[in-house]
Structures are given as structure tokens and as C-alpha cells.
Write a protein that holds these residues in place. Sequence first.
Motif, short mmCIF file in Angstrom:
data_model
loop_
_atom_site.label_atom_id
_atom_site.label_comp_id
_atom_site.label_asym_id
_atom_site.label_seq_id
_atom_site.Cartn_x
_atom_site.Cartn_y
_atom_site.Cartn_z
N PHE A 29 0.84 -1.21 0.00
CA PHE A 29 0.00 0.00 0.00
C PHE A 29 0.87 1.25 0.00
CE2 PHE A 29 0.92 -1.00 4.39
CZ PHE A 29 1.19 0.24 4.98
N VAL A 30 0.27 2.35 -0.42
CA VAL A 30 0.88 3.67 -0.31
C VAL A 30 -0.20 4.64 0.15
CG1 VAL A 30 0.44 4.18 -2.76
CG2 VAL A 30 2.18 5.48 -1.51
N VAL A 31 0.14 5.48 1.10
CA VAL A 31 -0.79 6.49 1.61
C VAL A 31 -0.39 7.84 1.04
CG1 VAL A 31 -1.76 7.60 3.66
CG2 VAL A 31 -1.12 5.17 3.74
N LEU A 32 -1.33 8.51 0.39
CA LEU A 32 -1.09 9.81 -0.23
C LEU A 32 -1.80 10.89 0.57
CD1 LEU A 32 -1.70 8.62 -3.90
CD2 LEU A 32 0.52 8.88 -2.73
N GLU A 33 -1.04 11.69 1.27
CA GLU A 33 -1.59 12.73 2.16
C GLU A 33 -1.28 14.12 1.60
OE1 GLU A 33 -2.98 15.33 4.73
OE2 GLU A 33 -3.51 13.20 4.86
N ALA A 34 -2.32 14.93 1.45
CA ALA A 34 -2.14 16.27 0.90
C ALA A 34 -1.39 17.19 1.86
CB ALA A 34 -3.50 16.87 0.54
N GLY A 35 -1.54 16.97 3.16
CA GLY A 35 -0.88 17.82 4.14
C GLY A 35 0.55 17.43 4.39
#
Length: 499
Positions: free
Chosen positions: A31-37
Amino acid sequence: MSENTLPVAVIGAGPVGLAAAAHLHERGLPFVVLEAGTTAGAAVAAWGHVRLFSPWRYNLDHAARRLLEAAGGWTTPDLDVLPTGGELVEAYLRPLAKLPQLAGHIRYDARVTAIGRVGVDRVKTAGREHAPFVVRLHTGEDVLASAVIDASGTWHTPNVLGANGLPAHGEHTAAARIGSALPDVLGADRDAYAGKHTVVVGAGHSAANTLLSLAELAEQEPGTTITWATRGGSIDRAIGGGDADALPGRGALGSGLKLLVDSGRITLVTGFAVTAVRDTGSRVELSAGDGRTLSADRVVAATGFRPDHGIAEELRLDLDPALGCTRALAPLIDPNEHSCGTVRPHGIDELTQPEPGYYAVGMKSYGRAPTFLLATGYEQVRSIAAALAGDWAAARDVRLDLPETGVCSTTLGYEAMLNDAAARHGLAPEIPARFVAATVRHRATEGTVAAAARAAAAELGIDEKVALSLAALAADELDTAAGDRLNLVTVPAAGGCCG
């Protein structure tokens, strides 16, 4: 790289996004988590001063908790305490995001702008379900994924002031005088509201929280006045279950608001459907469809939130026409029929879209329904992770233990709010409990809760204005103890409750 080795893309490193990551890790899925902050829980931190309406036991995901406890060095919070948003971030989300099992898979400053499929647009069917997802970032980079779990939330897409769902005429022009939901009026945003007249528009729990904070600010800052404008003709939704509400924070808010309105400390204007907003240069003026107007220094738009499905325009979504969630989920969360405690457990089956492998979860999954609880989102992603791993028995074994309005008499909510207020006023930790006991005792002879609160204040050496603020926050408990609906209206105007 084959589809089977591609990661699952999780959009958002908030509570539900990180829970999804924890469950995917436990299932052995990449998995990869894409966070805008720039940090985990960035959106939650924006309302960090606000207490949640549910205690820690409903705010911790089971897989995430297992990871934290196995790593050591993490102290489990008191499960019966209601955390603030800031405490949720500092005591849970950021320690979770720093674990080695997750940290290397989280990308910050990675705002998603679009999602598609490799080699196919929305029209093409042949081979669609086997084509990897393309998740495009604001930098122009494309991230390939085997599935997408969109936990981006709704914090950055609030509803407008306009009663018909469209921006009110002039709303954008007057934006400088319109604050978003849940401003920190007792902290970082104090100067913008102290000594000013504020109109709070909305009838949900964010409106209630802001109104109670503004009322406390008004006791400290002369000239601070408050108007509460609601579209409907009743404030029943904001008051909720009162002292019988199973989510105690919500019940305390409702009872306190009733007292503040009855006392005149908050001016209530019902049936006010905003159609136009005008910045006069020194003030902001709201106009309703029936010709009424309200003028103030500031407006707080506590009108709720809506999902932004724009990033998924090239995907095949079948959304409920009213709420903007999946059609299967809509009847389970319809705010006309359900509170957050009456939502049936749901998972993969209710969240599946015509686009195989794409799931909107968390607050975004609820569309415009305001009944979401974190525990609901945690069960959603547990079910989805199980399905992605091929464990359909576990995926469909959805379970949820949530409080339901009207079945619980706990007083955690009022206690937490009283303790917060006591700390802000420099009172000793034992004072709130002593104040409630003294007010109940004096209630038998003084006749009204306001008079009883003043007598209790004199007995304990508390400033009268502070005591009346405490009485509003303790209304839930005082109602129960008195056995009837307390009323501040009978206080004489001279030296009365309004200060």
C-alpha cells in the motif's frame, strides 16, 4: 509491474486512512498512503481545539491499536475520556504514522487531483477491471495502484451559506468576513470574534460547539454578541437527545444551548434561509428569502460539508442523488431517519461502486449525511482490506458496537466540557463537581438555575459570570438532578445572567 504487485493507494492520512493502512499491513497487502498535508491528521489538527462527541474507545481502530501496542512505548488513552481533535492527533495519529510498518509507505504533500485507469477512459468497458488505477498528483506524477481507498474526507469542501445549496449571491465577495466551521474562538481566532457581533448559521453539532464557545467568550469580552440563524423552524436537531443522549458530548451541547437561548445570551432566528450576502465595508449583511436581514461583524458558516467526487470523474460511480454516497448505503445513513448511533454495520457490499476496486470511505463515504463516527469508518476499511485479500467471509462479517440515542445516562460529556472551562478560568480541578453539587442544592430554595448558580458562586468564591457559563455547560447534569427543564428566563434583568 503486474497489477498483483501494485500497491493499494489510500488517499488521506487521517484516522480512517491510517486505519486502512494498518489493516492492509496486517493482511500483507502492499500500500501507499497519499496525504495532501505535511503531517498525519492535518485536517483533524485544523479543529484540534474541539472535543469529539465519543470517547476514546470509539476512536481507536483495532488494527492500529495492535500495531501501536506491539511496538511498545505507546500508552493507551483512558477509553472513557472524550479526546479533543488535537489529542487524537498527538496521542494516536502521529505515533501511528511514525511506526516503521507505516512510515515508509506514507507520502506527504501528495495531493491527488484525478483518478483514472491505465489505457481506458470512463466509456471503455473491455479490459477495464484488469487495468491498474492511475492516481495523479498535483505535481503531475502518476501513481499506479491495484485499488483505491479514498479517505480524503470532506473538511476542505464545506457547504455554502446559500439555502438552496448554491452559493448565496455575493457569498464569494464577502468571503473575508465569513469564517468556516469550528473556529477556535477561545484561542487562535479569539481576536476575530472578541467584542464583535457574530452570526452562526447552521443547526448541527459544529454550530452548537461554536455557539457555546462564543457564549463563554462573551462573558470575558465586553461587546461580544451572538445570533444563531437556522434554516429550519426548530432547533431540535442541534439540541439532540439532551440528557438522555448516548453520546454524552452531544447531549451536553444540546441542553446548554437551550439554556443560552432561553436566557437571551444567544439570539435565535429560525426559518432564516440565506439567499444573499453583502459586505458593506464595515459589516456583513445576510438576506433571507422572506426579506429579513441580519447584520454582523462576522459570520460562521456551520452548514456542514459535502464530498468532492471531482477527482473520480473518469471512474464509474453510482451515487445516491440526494446524499452523494453509494445507493446501497444511503438508506442506512439518511439523516432524516438515523443518528450516528443508529447506523447499521456496513462494509464492502454497501461501499462497492460499478468501478471495481474503488472505495470512498470515512466521512466521504457518507456524502452529505452528518451522522458519521470514526468507529464506522474503521469497520469499513477492515471489511475492504479483508475483501482485497480475498477473505470474503471476514469482509462480510461486519460488526459495530455504537451508542444509540436514548439508552445511556453517562455524564462524560458535561464533565469534559466543565473541566475544560475550569482550566481556562484558572479554577481548581475539583471546582466543577463542587459547583454542580452546590447549584443542585441551592436549586431547591432559589427557584431558578441562574439564581442557584449565583448562590453557588458566592459559596465557592467563583465569579458570577464564570458560574453562569459553567451552568450552561452543566445543563445536562443539572436538568437530570433537578428533575425538570431548567429555565434562566426568570432572572431579573438587573445584574442578571446576561452580564
